[in-house]
Design a protein around this motif. Sequence first.
Motif, PDB file in Angstrom:
ATOM      1  N   PHE A   1       0.828  -1.204   0.000  1.00 45.65           N
ATOM      2  CA  PHE A   1       0.000   0.000   0.000  1.00 45.65           C
ATOM      3  C   PHE A   1       0.866   1.260   0.000  1.00 45.65           C
ATOM      4  O   PHE A   1       0.603   2.202  -0.745  1.00 45.65           O
ATOM      5  CB  PHE A   1      -0.945   0.034   1.203  1.00 45.65           C
ATOM      6  N   VAL A   2       1.890   1.268   0.820  1.00 41.47           N
ATOM      7  CA  VAL A   2       2.763   2.445   0.887  1.00 41.47           C
ATOM      8  C   VAL A   2       3.526   2.618  -0.424  1.00 41.47           C
ATOM      9  O   VAL A   2       3.527   3.698  -1.019  1.00 41.47           O
ATOM     10  CB  VAL A   2       3.738   2.318   2.085  1.00 41.47           C
ATOM     11  N   ALA A   3       4.155   1.551  -0.892  1.00 42.13           N
ATOM     12  CA  ALA A   3       4.932   1.630  -2.130  1.00 42.13           C
ATOM     13  C   ALA A   3       4.021   1.890  -3.325  1.00 42.13           C
ATOM     14  O   ALA A   3       4.389   2.632  -4.248  1.00 42.13           O
ATOM     15  CB  ALA A   3       5.717   0.342  -2.339  1.00 42.13           C
ATOM     16  N   GLY A   4       2.818   1.310  -3.300  1.00 42.47           N
ATOM     17  CA  GLY A   4       1.885   1.495  -4.406  1.00 42.47           C
ATOM     18  C   GLY A   4       1.456   2.933  -4.574  1.00 42.47           C
ATOM     19  O   GLY A   4       1.346   3.435  -5.695  1.00 42.47           O
ATOM     20  N   ARG A   5       1.221   3.615  -3.482  1.00 44.01           N
ATOM     21  CA  ARG A   5       0.833   5.035  -3.565  1.00 44.01           C
ATOM     22  C   ARG A   5       1.968   5.882  -4.122  1.00 44.01           C
ATOM     23  O   ARG A   5       1.750   6.777  -4.925  1.00 44.01           O
ATOM     24  CB  ARG A   5       0.409   5.551  -2.204  1.00 44.01           C
ATOM     25  N   ILE A   6       3.162   5.576  -3.675  1.00 43.80           N
ATOM     26  CA  ILE A   6       4.318   6.335  -4.172  1.00 43.80           C
ATOM     27  C   ILE A   6       4.516   6.066  -5.659  1.00 43.80           C
ATOM     28  O   ILE A   6       4.701   6.993  -6.460  1.00 43.80           O
ATOM     29  CB  ILE A   6       5.581   5.968  -3.362  1.00 43.80           C
ATOM     30  N   LEU A   7       4.469   4.789  -6.057  1.00 44.72           N
ATOM     31  CA  LEU A   7       4.666   4.440  -7.462  1.00 44.72           C
ATOM     32  C   LEU A   7       3.535   4.985  -8.339  1.00 44.72           C
ATOM     33  O   LEU A   7       3.768   5.377  -9.483  1.00 44.72           O
ATOM     34  CB  LEU A   7       4.771   2.920  -7.614  1.00 44.72           C
TER      35      LEU A   7
ATOM     36  N   ARG B   1       1.822   7.763  -7.839  1.00 45.02           N
ATOM     37  CA  ARG B   1       2.062   9.202  -8.027  1.00 45.02           C
ATOM     38  C   ARG B   1       3.158   9.459  -9.057  1.00 45.02           C
ATOM     39  O   ARG B   1       3.136  10.460  -9.763  1.00 45.02           O
ATOM     40  CB  ARG B   1       2.450   9.851  -6.710  1.00 45.02           C
ATOM     41  N   MET B   2       4.129   8.532  -9.114  1.00 49.19           N
ATOM     42  CA  MET B   2       5.229   8.679 -10.056  1.00 49.19           C
ATOM     43  C   MET B   2       4.860   8.183 -11.456  1.00 49.19           C
ATOM     44  O   MET B   2       5.630   8.360 -12.399  1.00 49.19           O
ATOM     45  CB  MET B   2       6.455   7.937  -9.536  1.00 49.19           C
ATOM     46  N   GLY B   3       3.693   7.526 -11.574  1.00 50.56           N
ATOM     47  CA  GLY B   3       3.245   7.068 -12.885  1.00 50.56           C
ATOM     48  C   GLY B   3       3.649   5.649 -13.233  1.00 50.56           C
ATOM     49  O   GLY B   3       3.571   5.237 -14.386  1.00 50.56           O
ATOM     50  N   PHE B   4       4.074   4.870 -12.266  1.00 49.44           N
ATOM     51  CA  PHE B   4       4.510   3.496 -12.514  1.00 49.44           C
ATOM     52  C   PHE B   4       3.435   2.492 -12.109  1.00 49.44           C
ATOM     53  O   PHE B   4       3.646   1.639 -11.250  1.00 49.44           O
ATOM     54  CB  PHE B   4       5.798   3.200 -11.745  1.00 49.44           C
ATOM     55  N   LEU B   5       2.275   2.565 -12.750  1.00 51.46           N
ATOM     56  CA  LEU B   5       1.183   1.654 -12.412  1.00 51.46           C
ATOM     57  C   LEU B   5       1.514   0.211 -12.768  1.00 51.46           C
ATOM     58  O   LEU B   5       1.062  -0.716 -12.088  1.00 51.46           O
ATOM     59  CB  LEU B   5      -0.107   2.085 -13.116  1.00 51.46           C
ATOM     60  N   HIS B   6       2.290  -0.003 -13.830  1.00 52.72           N
ATOM     61  CA  HIS B   6       2.638  -1.365 -14.220  1.00 52.72           C
ATOM     62  C   HIS B   6       3.484  -2.052 -13.144  1.00 52.72           C
ATOM     63  O   HIS B   6       3.330  -3.242 -12.900  1.00 52.72           O
ATOM     64  CB  HIS B   6       3.351  -1.376 -15.574  1.00 52.72           C
ATOM     65  N   ILE B   7       4.331  -1.301 -12.470  1.00 55.73           N
ATOM     66  CA  ILE B   7       5.133  -1.884 -11.388  1.00 55.73           C
ATOM     67  C   ILE B   7       4.240  -2.202 -10.196  1.00 55.73           C
ATOM     68  O   ILE B   7       4.405  -3.244  -9.552  1.00 55.73           O
ATOM     69  CB  ILE B   7       6.282  -0.924 -10.988  1.00 55.73           C
ATOM     70  N   THR B   8       3.290  -1.334  -9.912  1.00 57.24           N
ATOM     71  CA  THR B   8       2.353  -1.580  -8.813  1.00 57.24           C
ATOM     72  C   THR B   8       1.578  -2.868  -9.052  1.00 57.24           C
ATOM     73  O   THR B   8       1.377  -3.671  -8.140  1.00 57.24           O
ATOM     74  CB  THR B   8       1.378  -0.399  -8.664  1.00 57.24           C
ATOM     75  N   TYR B   9       1.158  -3.095 -10.289  1.00 57.10           N
ATOM     76  CA  TYR B   9       0.419  -4.310 -10.624  1.00 57.10           C
ATOM     77  C   TYR B   9       1.294  -5.548 -10.464  1.00 57.10           C
ATOM     78  O   TYR B   9       0.855  -6.567  -9.943  1.00 57.10           O
ATOM     79  CB  TYR B   9      -0.123  -4.212 -12.050  1.00 57.10           C
TER      80      TYR B   9
END
Length: 121
Positions: free
Chosen positions: A25-31, A33-41
């Motif tokens: 959750f923490v890393a996902g919000r940061i990623l 905001r940075m535009g890295f949705l593919h990494i979050t997935y």
Amino acid sequence: MRTIDIMYPLLFTTATGALVTILWFVAGRILERMGFLHITYRLLKLLMFFWIVPIAYVILSKLNSHGYRWYGDLFCPTGFQIRVGRLFVIIWGIGVLVALGFYIVERIRLKKRMMLARPCD
């Protein structure tokens, strides 16, 4: 099979899954905001692995079997731990059955809605 042999992997899997979920959750919000949705997935896929596979239990049991000891034996249960383990497994099993029931009911509702739906023009 003893109940305690079921309880330990469930307990450690739940603990590691919860910890990794918080980190996600923490890393996902940061990623995000940075535009890295593919990494979050992709991290979400890894997160599911931690909820399914008892990684911490396997590591601790391997360390325990290779002679690494700490103060007390982690996998030598007492009578109290066995009773608590039985209660834990029963509560966990009831929770699984309730969640499965909710899933089945929602699946049936969705199927009924899909049958009544009309295609878009």
